[in-house]
Design an enzyme around this catalytic site. Structure first.
Site, short mmCIF file in Angstrom:
data_model
loop_
_atom_site.label_atom_id
_atom_site.label_comp_id
_atom_site.label_asym_id
_atom_site.label_seq_id
_atom_site.Cartn_x
_atom_site.Cartn_y
_atom_site.Cartn_z
N HIS A 164 0.84 -1.02 -0.28
CA HIS A 164 0.14 -0.12 0.07
C HIS A 164 0.98 1.47 -0.18
CE1 HIS A 164 -2.74 3.06 1.29
NE2 HIS A 164 -3.70 2.20 1.02
N ASP A 285 -10.66 1.70 -1.66
CA ASP A 285 -9.93 2.80 -0.88
C ASP A 285 -10.84 3.60 -0.06
OD1 ASP A 285 -7.59 3.78 -0.27
OD2 ASP A 285 -6.76 4.59 -2.14
ZN LIG Z 1 -5.47 3.18 0.55
#
Ligand SMILES: [Zn+2]
Ligand SMILES: [Zn+2]
Ligand SMILES: [Zn+2]
Ligand SMILES: [Zn+2]
Lengths: 323, 323, 323, 323
Positions: A164, A285
């Site tokens: 990430h 997200d």
């Molecule tokens: Zn993220």
């Protein structure tokens, strides 16, 4: 489509909440902080409204990776994983989780990886890029030799690893001086994360551990667009690169790419053209992006219904052995 | 196809030849250096063999941009432009040229721009990114306020500006420490050049000079793939960005993207899907790439014959007013 | 790629050879007839030279479907299947086969289907469109009620059915009067075969036998391009259509499409965009097309290497349970 | 987008209204017939609500082409053109028109073509396929030699010709027996119109009149998907075809394709990949399709904004010399 599963779905605990504050205008922060802390009604309501059956949860960024004190990193990681495990236990049909790991201490990271997977039931691990170690200014990328035992363990446990984004070190982001609007997800996240991934590929990690399952968000952080060129140049001047194979082969065989924050059909097609729909996974997200924005785009984008079901659900079930 | 025109076709003069040496294995360097210095038979033979009618020439990289001494930069730029003009005069049907400019000295750059266009017949200007000024360690990006008069002049002269890559400053490339195989065209060129272009868009340059014609090589240095995400994030947290419009609008209206070094059909399609075939121009990146590799790919890639003629020739004739 | 498997690879026996003569200029016929009759060296050499591991053989067209005498049809079908089985037995790693069936006699067709699959080891069945029955002028499409038991048996045996083109009945091709260059594979094959497939979908066959596996050549005989429009019109004016679902759903769930004779990347992308790469299978249409033309295109067309392996081999192994 | 111009936008006059009745369920007919007869408020309201600036009007189908009595055909065509011209005169900024022509009488057709273009200001001509002549059962396609003077005149007047679908002659549609849901726009329109267009290309019309501008609706009636295969087969067995060039060249240079009734992004991409965005024009097929359906799809489909403006407006202005 119904029953979508999301792969990059963040939460925070009070200890890590502050990491995300800078990304939000003041007037949005109260609502955002409520969303990211919530692991119950708010989140499940949004999932229900948008056809998501499950979120595979992960801590926000950089969180543990920025806690340079090793001991504190270990403790906060454990706490975050415990809180996440509790939320999953309450809603086991709606949540699964990625472990957060104190990479500052590779041995402790391996231990927490074990505990998370074997005891807490985590289905994978998500690390926010490089980790600061012992001081604000020291940091290590994951191609550092000290992490080889960690990668060996990830391969052995056979759980996917999610790379990430986090922001570059200040010393690595002077190129953006005077342009704060390019910090973070707008631009520097992608550069940092693509570069980190290239370091890993070039270092030969995937030769040494050929069964690693490596996930990138944001449709691959631009790599689907440009990896041919990178490989073409390296083929012409390899300068002693340790990697034994052409870089695109690692992407074809070891990587999966999620749609997090990249709700754009042209980029999705570029990614399918390079790696095939089997390698693409749905992600939102959240809460940095709205669940609704991700889902409305994905449910309607111009791909086949067969691929929609694979990307939105079946590929994820298969990769994570969800049952 | 026959009669292709190439947009990123480099030459060197003895003063700038050394800039390119590091990019080549020793055994290739003699052949390469002969090719890049040549502005006659070798080059024209390669063009003839591969269906190229014309090259729009440009100096290698970083060349002038790395000559921090202002006076020397001015002199070498002039010399390079004169040598290029001479080569063009000998083969006016096969060569045109981009001016090289001493951006270290904005006033001198404007003067040389004028001389190159008005006296030497240059059809555009190509700058290799930021310029070092007065010392090895000082540098300025082109969104710096000292360059506003320069941009005004480029717009007024109505000649296209080509933003060509150079490597990041050492202080801006520590992210690649230990991975020299990612330097240059393999990776850092793209990061540097995309970032520079984003700085320009964000700074409001294209609001102030709305008729600027700006060219990027390498199919846009990944921006076609990710500009939607950048714009999406800026829309959510604009942080006072000076640019008045969404970034993709500048790309739609002020930018053209060439195929140099990016001989990859999937990336070409991504670029067409985002900006349309009118905005794409053929280029090889000779001699860093082979003319043959560029042409065999382009002549056979899966696009319509109508678009092939536009990208390979007609768009360029129109943009540069070639007659 | 190596180890490709081809799905539309024809042979002839002396009794059916004449069917194909009209498609070839006289000067090509001797070479062609040698190729189509051969089930040994010529064929295997071509496969070896072009990276094909296996051909799943089928009789030429229309062959059995044009033998309106039921008894003769049954006999020729048996003979063709026996000859094919013998060739497979000699080279079991290089050949498998589709049964040819005397659809003139639905009961006999079912019996021969059984014999071919259970005794001869055929992995599927290939029928050349409608069959003439009892006279030159009588014919039946496969949505005729007399074929329901046949479809039931195909579903029960769980073997894929390949709908191969044949030319329309003379009474159905007057639209092409005066334009013989549009007969056959150039145009009328596709119209006939797409129409036949639409008849089957509309008739509700796939509702009654939801596990049918149906293969179309030539990337779906234009249906990927236009099935949305057909479905859209039927949604607006259904006129009592028997089919219970929207036509594209049958294509998504019951159909596979091969590349035979359609070596065109844009059409391949249209097909992937509509149905996903899992539904696409490699085929050449040998000897009506050259093995080399099919393979050079397929090995180099702009799809991901992951999809190339699936389309060229893995999808076929999975669909036919090849071991 | 705003200011779209539509290319296939039908109206009817009482004499031709009946042609369209069969395509509509009874309960929809009253609303439909009101819409198609209207050349004022209803239509302009729909345009305003959906960002259409202009419709280039055309009579419904088959209308004149089905009036086998020559004299009646001439009269009804004149009447339709006059009524259309009157509507255009009342709203010259919102309407332009295609002439309807009595092709039953080639001389009269040429005269009405002249009158329509020169006196009434028509910007093009739209013909609904073949015409019946003198009796219900006689018909001629437009590649018939009697139409050569007509094509000469179209080329000389330099107005675009729109080949609009009509249903095949009953004698040409027996392939669909028992499947009325495949009649018309669902399927037989496309087969008929693609075949007619192939006849024209094969006949050498575009060699004799190389400046003809020929428009096909429905994204080319499947030809973008399959013309490569047709050309490939003809290259192998040309059987004396009159056409001097490969068929795709006529499509690249003489044809434009509209989006009427084909609101499908994958098919649009196939068409762009084969012929480029310059050859594609916006159209709705109102009132057989809803203006809103066409516009919502087009305004949001995944193409570049640059191409959206071209397809939705600029290509049309250029092709028709609209001012
Ligand atoms: Zn993220
Ligand atoms: Zn270059
Ligand atoms: Zn075949
Ligand atoms: Zn219409």
């Amino acid at each position: 489509m119904l029953h979508k599963i999301g792969l990059e779905e963040h939460f925070a605990i009070p200890e890590t909440l502050g990491c995300s504050e800078k990304y939000f205008p003041k007037e949005v922060w109260p609502k955002f902080s409520k969303h990211i802390l919530d692991l119950m009604e708010i989140r499940i309501n949004q999932m229900d409204e948008n056809g998501m059956e499950m979120m595979i949860l992960s801590l926000n960024s950089p969180a543990i990776q920025a806690i340079y004190d090793r001991k504190e990193a270990v403790e906060v990681a454990k706490k975050a994983n415990d809180i996440m495990a509790e939320a999953i236990a309450k809603n086991p049909k709606r949540f699964r989780g990625f472990a957060a790991l104190p990479m500052q201490d590779p041995d402790a990271a391996i231990m927490e990886l074990h505990r998370s997977v074997k005891e807490l039931g985590c289905v994978g691990v998500l690390v926010n890029g490089y980790s600061q170690i012992d001081s604000q200014d020291e940091y290590k990328y994951l191609d550092d030799p000290i992490y080889r035992p960690f990668w060996a363990e990830v391969e052995k446990l056979d759980v996917p690893f999610y790379m990430h984004p986090r922001e570059p070190m200040p010393c690595n982001s002077k190129m953006l001086a005077g342009h704060p609007w390019l910090d973070g997800a707008a631009w520097s996240f992608g550069v940092e994360t693509a570069t980190h991934t290239l370091r890993l590929m070039c270092s030969g990690i995937f030769d040494e551990f050929p069964n690693l399952k490596y996930i990138l968000g944001h449709l691959g952080e631009t790599l689907p667009f440009c990896i041919w060129r990178t490989a073409n140049r390296i083929r012409k001047e390899n300068r002693g690169i340790p990697a034994k194979r052409a870089l695109p082969e690692y992407m074809e065989q070891n990587m999966w790419l999620t749609t997090s924050g990249q709700f754009r059909t042209a980029a999705l097609w570029n990614t399918i053209m390079e790696f095939g729909a089997d390698r693409i996974l749905f992600a939102t997200d959240f809460p940095f992006e709205e669940v609704k924005d991700a889902c409305v785009w994905f449910d309607n984008c111009s791909i086949s219904e067969n691929d929609r079901v694979k990307i939105g659900r079946d590929n994820i079930i298969k990769l994570f052995n969800l049952t």
